[in-house]
Scaffold this motif. Sequence first.
Motif, PDB file in Angstrom:
ATOM      1  N   PRO A   1       0.894  -1.058  -0.065  1.00 54.79           N
ATOM      2  CA  PRO A   1      -0.029   0.078  -0.049  1.00 54.79           C
ATOM      3  C   PRO A   1       0.795   1.276   0.053  1.00 54.79           C
ATOM      4  N   LYS A   2       0.353   2.143  -0.665  1.00 57.55           N
ATOM      5  CA  LYS A   2       1.062   3.675  -0.919  1.00 57.55           C
ATOM      6  C   LYS A   2       0.150   4.612  -0.788  1.00 57.55           C
ATOM      7  N   LEU A   3       0.484   6.006  -0.300  1.00 55.72           N
ATOM      8  CA  LEU A   3      -0.119   6.985  -0.284  1.00 55.72           C
ATOM      9  C   LEU A   3      -0.662   7.291  -1.540  1.00 55.72           C
ATOM     10  N   ASP A   4       0.079   7.423  -2.566  1.00 57.16           N
ATOM     11  CA  ASP A   4      -0.483   7.361  -4.271  1.00 57.16           C
ATOM     12  C   ASP A   4      -0.453   6.214  -4.710  1.00 57.16           C
ATOM     13  N   GLU A   5      -1.534   5.520  -4.804  1.00 56.32           N
ATOM     14  CA  GLU A   5      -1.601   4.069  -5.613  1.00 56.32           C
ATOM     15  C   GLU A   5      -1.191   4.165  -7.103  1.00 56.32           C
ATOM     16  N   ASN A   6      -0.828   3.130  -7.458  1.00 57.14           N
ATOM     17  CA  ASN A   6      -0.379   2.882  -9.012  1.00 57.14           C
ATOM     18  C   ASN A   6      -1.807   2.832  -9.730  1.00 57.14           C
ATOM     19  N   GLN A   7      -1.682   3.089 -10.873  1.00 55.34           N
ATOM     20  CA  GLN A   7      -2.713   2.836 -11.938  1.00 55.34           C
ATOM     21  C   GLN A   7      -3.360   1.523 -11.984  1.00 55.34           C
ATOM     22  N   LYS A   8      -4.891   1.309 -11.894  1.00 48.29           N
ATOM     23  CA  LYS A   8      -5.325  -0.123 -11.749  1.00 48.29           C
ATOM     24  C   LYS A   8      -5.321  -0.863 -12.873  1.00 48.29           C
ATOM     25  N   ARG A   9      -5.049  -2.085 -12.661  1.00 52.95           N
ATOM     26  CA  ARG A   9      -4.662  -2.759 -13.815  1.00 52.95           C
ATOM     27  C   ARG A   9      -5.830  -3.774 -14.075  1.00 52.95           C
ATOM     28  N   LEU A  10      -6.152  -4.263 -15.359  1.00 54.70           N
ATOM     29  CA  LEU A  10      -7.426  -4.894 -15.875  1.00 54.70           C
ATOM     30  C   LEU A  10      -6.856  -6.324 -15.989  1.00 54.70           C
ATOM     31  N   MET A  11      -7.870  -7.368 -15.574  1.00 59.18           N
ATOM     32  CA  MET A  11      -7.556  -8.815 -15.749  1.00 59.18           C
ATOM     33  C   MET A  11      -8.922  -9.199 -16.497  1.00 59.18           C
ATOM     34  N   LEU A  12      -8.542  -9.961 -17.794  1.00 63.20           N
ATOM     35  CA  LEU A  12      -9.647 -10.522 -18.773  1.00 63.20           C
ATOM     36  C   LEU A  12      -9.520 -11.870 -18.516  1.00 63.20           C
ATOM     37  N   LEU A  13     -10.578 -12.707 -18.271  1.00 62.20           N
ATOM     38  CA  LEU A  13     -10.814 -13.968 -18.158  1.00 62.20           C
ATOM     39  C   LEU A  13     -11.986 -14.506 -19.167  1.00 62.20           C
ATOM     40  N   GLN A  14     -11.973 -15.461 -19.294  1.00 63.81           N
ATOM     41  CA  GLN A  14     -13.313 -16.186 -19.918  1.00 63.81           C
ATOM     42  C   GLN A  14     -13.854 -17.625 -19.430  1.00 63.81           C
TER      43      GLN A  14
END
Length: 326
Positions: A21-34
């Motif tokens: 955890p950080k004060l300024d979080e990283n950009q959110k990542r997307l997970m693609l499943l089927q």
Amino acid sequence: MMRIVKPKTKRAKRMLEKRAPKLDENQKRLMLLQGTKVSSLIKNVMSDLYHLKKAGGNAVKFSKKNDKIRPFEGGGEAPLEFFSSKTDCSLFAFGTHSKKRPNNLVIGRMYGHRVLDMIELGIEKYKSITELGGGRKSAPQVGSKPCFAFLGEAFESKPELVHLKEMLLDFFRGEVVESLNVGGLDRVFVCAAAGDKVYLRHCGIELKKSENSKFPSVELVEVGPCLDFTVRRHRKPSVDLRKESMKAPSKTAKKKVKNVKGDSLEGKVGRIYMPKQEVEGMALAKMKGLKRERRQAAAAAMGAPSEVDDHTVRAEGASSAKKLRV
């Protein structure tokens, strides 16, 4: 039980520090499943979503079919949480196809590798990036931010569309920046609600020369993907989990360092205060050539009066002067 993972190598330590955890979080990542059954339409939709989010490594796509994922059933969220912890993804998109729910796409958000909320969409009509000829125009540039336009009162009144609005903003918002150049606004998502259907269009912004004004004219060109869908099922986050996810850490102000300032040219500049130095009383190293006996011997050899004789003569002259004054 919660297991504490201790890194065994320096590379694993860097990975754990990146996920911490950080004060300024990283950009959110997307997970693609089927799922086990996926239509070609859903595959194309997921490929275009991956195309929009893959810049900077912000998307992970799984090609293997998953038969144990049941997002809206009890216990069916465990595989999603497992993949989220492995890939460090906060967003997910799960595509399936069945007779009861054809062309089904489930999008959701994670918090602490737990499912926060999700919404189910039924894709009815779709235009891909290749079909519209978007190509490079649809791919986001580095540091660009998309614009959003939501048309219709339903996005403020209907609970499922209010939820959908939050989800779309979180999916495509990009990096959080303090300032942005106007040239970075190169894309716009237009989302309109009419009846039970929702129309999502991804357009590129083109600035063309205008004849009657010095300002350029703005034109929107569809670059894809463009979707027509309906909202089927949606699940909002629980009150406690939402309250926990909305907590903002208190940003501690940096302590001011005295007598230190920064300059763009000189860099970090420090000021040092020195007390007044008394050189007369300092114990200096005495050299052999400066001893009194050697000075007197050198003066006698040259026939010059020594320092002792000179002092005695001056003292006698001063005493005789005093006597004469009296």
